[in-house]
Design a protein around this motif. Sequence first.
Motif, PDB file in Angstrom:
ATOM      1  N   LEU A 145      48.559  35.555  28.622  1.00 42.56           N
ATOM      2  CA  LEU A 145      46.665  35.215  29.474  1.00 42.56           C
ATOM      3  C   LEU A 145      47.116  33.624  30.007  1.00 42.56           C
ATOM      4  CD1 LEU A 145      45.019  37.712  27.714  1.00 42.56           C
ATOM      5  CD2 LEU A 145      45.975  38.021  29.700  1.00 42.56           C
ATOM      6  N   GLU A 146      47.636  33.075  28.985  1.00 40.52           N
ATOM      7  CA  GLU A 146      46.605  31.773  29.020  1.00 40.52           C
ATOM      8  C   GLU A 146      48.304  30.760  29.339  1.00 40.52           C
ATOM      9  OE1 GLU A 146      43.704  29.668  28.574  1.00 40.52           O
ATOM     10  OE2 GLU A 146      43.090  31.680  27.818  1.00 40.52           O
ATOM     11  N   GLN A 176      42.895  41.336  37.184  1.00 36.16           N
ATOM     12  CA  GLN A 176      43.705  40.633  37.245  1.00 36.16           C
ATOM     13  C   GLN A 176      45.120  39.706  35.646  1.00 36.16           C
ATOM     14  OE1 GLN A 176      42.275  36.936  38.652  1.00 36.16           O
ATOM     15  NE2 GLN A 176      41.201  37.797  39.824  1.00 36.16           N
ATOM     16  N   LEU A 177      44.295  40.440  34.733  1.00 34.76           N
ATOM     17  CA  LEU A 177      44.777  40.144  33.205  1.00 34.76           C
ATOM     18  C   LEU A 177      45.244  41.451  32.860  1.00 34.76           C
ATOM     19  CD1 LEU A 177      41.022  39.142  31.862  1.00 34.76           C
ATOM     20  CD2 LEU A 177      42.790  37.754  33.147  1.00 34.76           C
ATOM     21  N   TYR A 205      38.498  37.347  27.637  1.00 30.49           N
ATOM     22  CA  TYR A 205      38.348  38.850  28.019  1.00 30.49           C
ATOM     23  C   TYR A 205      39.313  39.724  27.745  1.00 30.49           C
ATOM     24  CZ  TYR A 205      34.136  36.712  30.501  1.00 30.49           C
ATOM     25  OH  TYR A 205      33.523  35.904  30.800  1.00 30.49           O
ATOM     26  N   GLY A 206      40.518  38.963  27.721  1.00 31.90           N
ATOM     27  CA  GLY A 206      41.672  39.966  27.369  1.00 31.90           C
ATOM     28  C   GLY A 206      42.138  40.361  25.518  1.00 31.90           C
ATOM     29  N   LYS A 244      40.419  33.896  30.606  1.00 30.14           N
ATOM     30  CA  LYS A 244      41.687  34.889  30.223  1.00 30.14           C
ATOM     31  C   LYS A 244      40.888  35.609  29.442  1.00 30.14           C
ATOM     32  CE  LYS A 244      44.231  33.288  34.320  1.00 30.14           C
ATOM     33  NZ  LYS A 244      45.465  32.578  34.579  1.00 30.14           N
ATOM     34  N   TYR A 266      38.132  41.358  37.938  1.00 33.99           N
ATOM     35  CA  TYR A 266      39.176  40.054  36.730  1.00 33.99           C
ATOM     36  C   TYR A 266      39.458  41.192  35.819  1.00 33.99           C
ATOM     37  CZ  TYR A 266      39.340  35.415  34.234  1.00 33.99           C
ATOM     38  OH  TYR A 266      40.008  34.426  33.469  1.00 33.99           O
ATOM     39  N   LEU A 267      39.058  41.964  34.798  1.00 32.97           N
ATOM     40  CA  LEU A 267      40.196  42.758  34.343  1.00 32.97           C
ATOM     41  C   LEU A 267      41.330  43.303  34.939  1.00 32.97           C
ATOM     42  CD1 LEU A 267      38.165  44.920  31.813  1.00 32.97           C
ATOM     43  CD2 LEU A 267      38.954  43.322  31.581  1.00 32.97           C
TER      44      LEU A 267
END
Length: 131
Positions: A83-84, A44-45, A9-10, A6, A41-42
Amino acid sequence: MKLSTKGRYGLMAMYNLKENMGKGPIALKDIAKDENLSESYLEQLFTLLRKADLVKSIRGAGGGYVLARDPQNIAIGEIINALEGDISLSCCDLGKNVACGKQADCATRDILSKLQGKIEGVMESMTLADM
């Protein structure tokens, strides 16, 4: 400690937006292609990044995403936290409500507190523009 996908990639996606500033909204499919990432996936981010007011979505033909602020005003820590969640090196929350009850006798508390402070300091001092 390892940053999850996350966070990695973010950061890559936000860097892509920074590099394409001034070219209009960037579609997630283009970011996914440029960075070799999963578009789903992007999605979601970017939901998390939008909720944190780090990106804006533009609807319609030619739509996509743009940075919500100038890259110099977006700290790396903001992106990671969006993100985290808050990154914590300890099972206690270092000074708030210690669940284990060993605050006074904790052998690791001081060093983890110092490390936590250093990590937070670096993440807040570096911006997207620094990447």
